[in-house]
Design a protein around this motif. Structure first.
Motif, PDB file in Angstrom:
ATOM      1  N   UNK A  41       0.104   8.623   7.525  1.00 15.73           N
ATOM      2  CA  UNK A  41      -1.109   8.309   6.617  1.00 15.73           C
ATOM      3  C   UNK A  41      -1.404   6.888   6.972  1.00 15.73           C
ATOM      4  N   UNK A  42      -2.717   6.656   7.479  1.00 14.67           N
ATOM      5  CA  UNK A  42      -3.360   5.684   8.070  1.00 14.67           C
ATOM      6  C   UNK A  42      -4.616   4.813   7.145  1.00 14.67           C
ATOM      7  N   UNK A  43      -4.624   3.682   6.864  1.00 15.05           N
ATOM      8  CA  UNK A  43      -5.406   3.052   6.110  1.00 15.05           C
ATOM      9  C   UNK A  43      -6.275   1.996   6.884  1.00 15.05           C
TER      10      UNK A  43
ATOM     11  N   UNK B   4     -14.397  -0.454   0.324  1.00  9.11           N
ATOM     12  CA  UNK B   4     -14.106   0.861   0.653  1.00  9.11           C
ATOM     13  C   UNK B   4     -13.206   0.872   1.750  1.00  9.11           C
ATOM     14  N   UNK B   5     -12.204   1.803   1.596  1.00  7.53           N
ATOM     15  CA  UNK B   5     -11.240   2.019   2.591  1.00  7.53           C
ATOM     16  C   UNK B   5     -11.177   3.510   3.128  1.00  7.53           C
ATOM     17  N   UNK B   6     -11.174   3.582   4.377  1.00  2.37           N
ATOM     18  CA  UNK B   6     -10.874   4.696   5.208  1.00  2.37           C
ATOM     19  C   UNK B   6      -9.614   5.150   5.164  1.00  2.37           C
ATOM     20  N   UNK B   7      -9.269   6.562   4.974  1.00  2.00           N
ATOM     21  CA  UNK B   7      -7.814   6.766   5.401  1.00  2.00           C
ATOM     22  C   UNK B   7      -7.722   8.169   5.978  1.00  2.00           C
ATOM     23  N   UNK B   8      -6.636   8.331   6.885  1.00  5.95           N
ATOM     24  CA  UNK B   8      -6.601   9.510   7.947  1.00  5.95           C
ATOM     25  C   UNK B   8      -5.093   9.970   7.877  1.00  5.95           C
ATOM     26  N   UNK B   9      -5.109  11.263   7.867  1.00  8.91           N
ATOM     27  CA  UNK B   9      -3.929  11.880   8.086  1.00  8.91           C
ATOM     28  C   UNK B   9      -3.558  12.396   9.433  1.00  8.91           C
ATOM     29  N   UNK B  10      -2.794  11.474  10.245  1.00  5.78           N
ATOM     30  CA  UNK B  10      -2.791  11.587  11.669  1.00  5.78           C
ATOM     31  C   UNK B  10      -1.491  12.181  12.356  1.00  5.78           C
ATOM     32  N   UNK B  11      -1.786  12.875  13.038  1.00  8.41           N
ATOM     33  CA  UNK B  11      -0.529  13.382  14.104  1.00  8.41           C
ATOM     34  C   UNK B  11      -0.293  12.745  14.970  1.00  8.41           C
TER      35      UNK B  11
ATOM     36  N   UNK C 291       0.949   3.395  18.470  1.00  9.65           N
ATOM     37  CA  UNK C 291       0.467   2.671  17.349  1.00  9.65           C
ATOM     38  C   UNK C 291      -1.005   3.410  17.140  1.00  9.65           C
ATOM     39  N   UNK C 292      -1.312   3.646  15.914  1.00  5.82           N
ATOM     40  CA  UNK C 292      -2.685   4.079  15.369  1.00  5.82           C
ATOM     41  C   UNK C 292      -3.442   3.251  14.442  1.00  5.82           C
ATOM     42  N   UNK C 293      -4.611   3.045  14.738  1.00  7.43           N
ATOM     43  CA  UNK C 293      -5.271   2.240  13.708  1.00  7.43           C
ATOM     44  C   UNK C 293      -6.704   2.746  13.525  1.00  7.43           C
ATOM     45  N   UNK C 294      -7.173   2.488  12.078  1.00  6.65           N
ATOM     46  CA  UNK C 294      -8.565   2.741  11.746  1.00  6.65           C
ATOM     47  C   UNK C 294      -9.505   1.570  11.693  1.00  6.65           C
ATOM     48  N   UNK C 295     -10.872   1.462  12.209  1.00  4.93           N
ATOM     49  CA  UNK C 295     -11.388   0.271  12.386  1.00  4.93           C
ATOM     50  C   UNK C 295     -12.785   0.614  11.492  1.00  4.93           C
ATOM     51  N   UNK C 296     -13.097   0.142  10.445  1.00  4.72           N
ATOM     52  CA  UNK C 296     -14.200   0.599   9.389  1.00  4.72           C
ATOM     53  C   UNK C 296     -15.417  -0.492   9.932  1.00  4.72           C
ATOM     54  N   UNK C 297     -16.644   0.067   9.754  1.00 10.47           N
ATOM     55  CA  UNK C 297     -17.706  -1.079   9.773  1.00 10.47           C
ATOM     56  C   UNK C 297     -18.875  -0.293   9.011  1.00 10.47           C
ATOM     57  N   UNK C 298     -19.809  -1.215   8.605  1.00 11.79           N
ATOM     58  CA  UNK C 298     -21.075  -0.915   7.884  1.00 11.79           C
ATOM     59  C   UNK C 298     -21.245  -1.266   6.681  1.00 11.79           C
ATOM     60  N   UNK C 299     -20.350  -1.921   6.094  1.00  9.25           N
ATOM     61  CA  UNK C 299     -20.493  -2.361   4.753  1.00  9.25           C
ATOM     62  C   UNK C 299     -21.426  -3.560   4.727  1.00  9.25           C
TER      63      UNK C 299
ATOM     64  N   UNK D  22     -12.643   8.702   2.309  1.00  9.11           N
ATOM     65  CA  UNK D  22     -13.021   7.118   1.897  1.00  9.11           C
ATOM     66  C   UNK D  22     -12.551   6.962   0.447  1.00  9.11           C
ATOM     67  N   UNK D  23     -11.981   5.836   0.298  1.00 10.79           N
ATOM     68  CA  UNK D  23     -11.490   5.436  -1.091  1.00 10.79           C
ATOM     69  C   UNK D  23     -12.241   4.077  -1.340  1.00 10.79           C
ATOM     70  N   UNK D  24     -12.081   3.795  -2.728  1.00  8.95           N
ATOM     71  CA  UNK D  24     -12.947   2.434  -3.084  1.00  8.95           C
ATOM     72  C   UNK D  24     -12.037   1.867  -4.087  1.00  8.95           C
ATOM     73  N   UNK D  25     -12.262   0.449  -4.114  1.00  9.42           N
ATOM     74  CA  UNK D  25     -11.361  -0.359  -5.032  1.00  9.42           C
ATOM     75  C   UNK D  25     -12.285  -1.353  -5.661  1.00  9.42           C
TER      76      UNK D  25
END
Length: 120
Positions: A108-110, A93-100, A1-9, A36-39
């Protein structure tokens, strides 16, 4: 399992700065592009900035000259330095990564999103 953890907002005044971080963890073989994306409320998610493994970057016109994306491949981490912030930068703000993955799967992980609020 792969995950992204954001911080700093957080909350910042107009003209201020924030630095977002996003760390990938799990069964990772390699990471290709990260971004980085934002909504904003009532709007569609939009690309803010992206960066390739080799360091090539791409920015939305609205943030050019104010935001800088960077990455530390050894730490599987991507950063977004945001300067001269404006109220219109307020968004999740969302982080995105294309992971192998280690399994060989392409993913494609968010991240979960981090709120940036620019207000007096």
């Amino acid at each position: 399992q792969v995950q992204l953890v954001e911080s700093g907002g957080g909350l910042v005044q107009p003209g201020g700065s924030l630095r977002l971080s996003c760390a990938a963890s799990g069964s990772i073989f390699s990471i290709n592009a990260m971004g980085w994306y934002r909504q904003a409320p009532g709007k569609q998610r939009e690309l803010v900035a992206s960066i390739t493994t080799g360091g090539n970057t791409n920015y939305a016109d609205s943030v050019k000259g104010r935001f800088t994306i960077s990455r530390d491949n050894a730490k599987n981490t991507v950063y977004l330095q945001m300067n001269s912030l404006k109220p219109e930068d307020t968004a999740v703000y969302y982080c995105n990564a294309n992971v192998v993955a280690s399994s060989g799967r392409y993913l494609g992980i968010w991240g979960q999103g981090t709120l940036v609020t620019v207000s007096p």
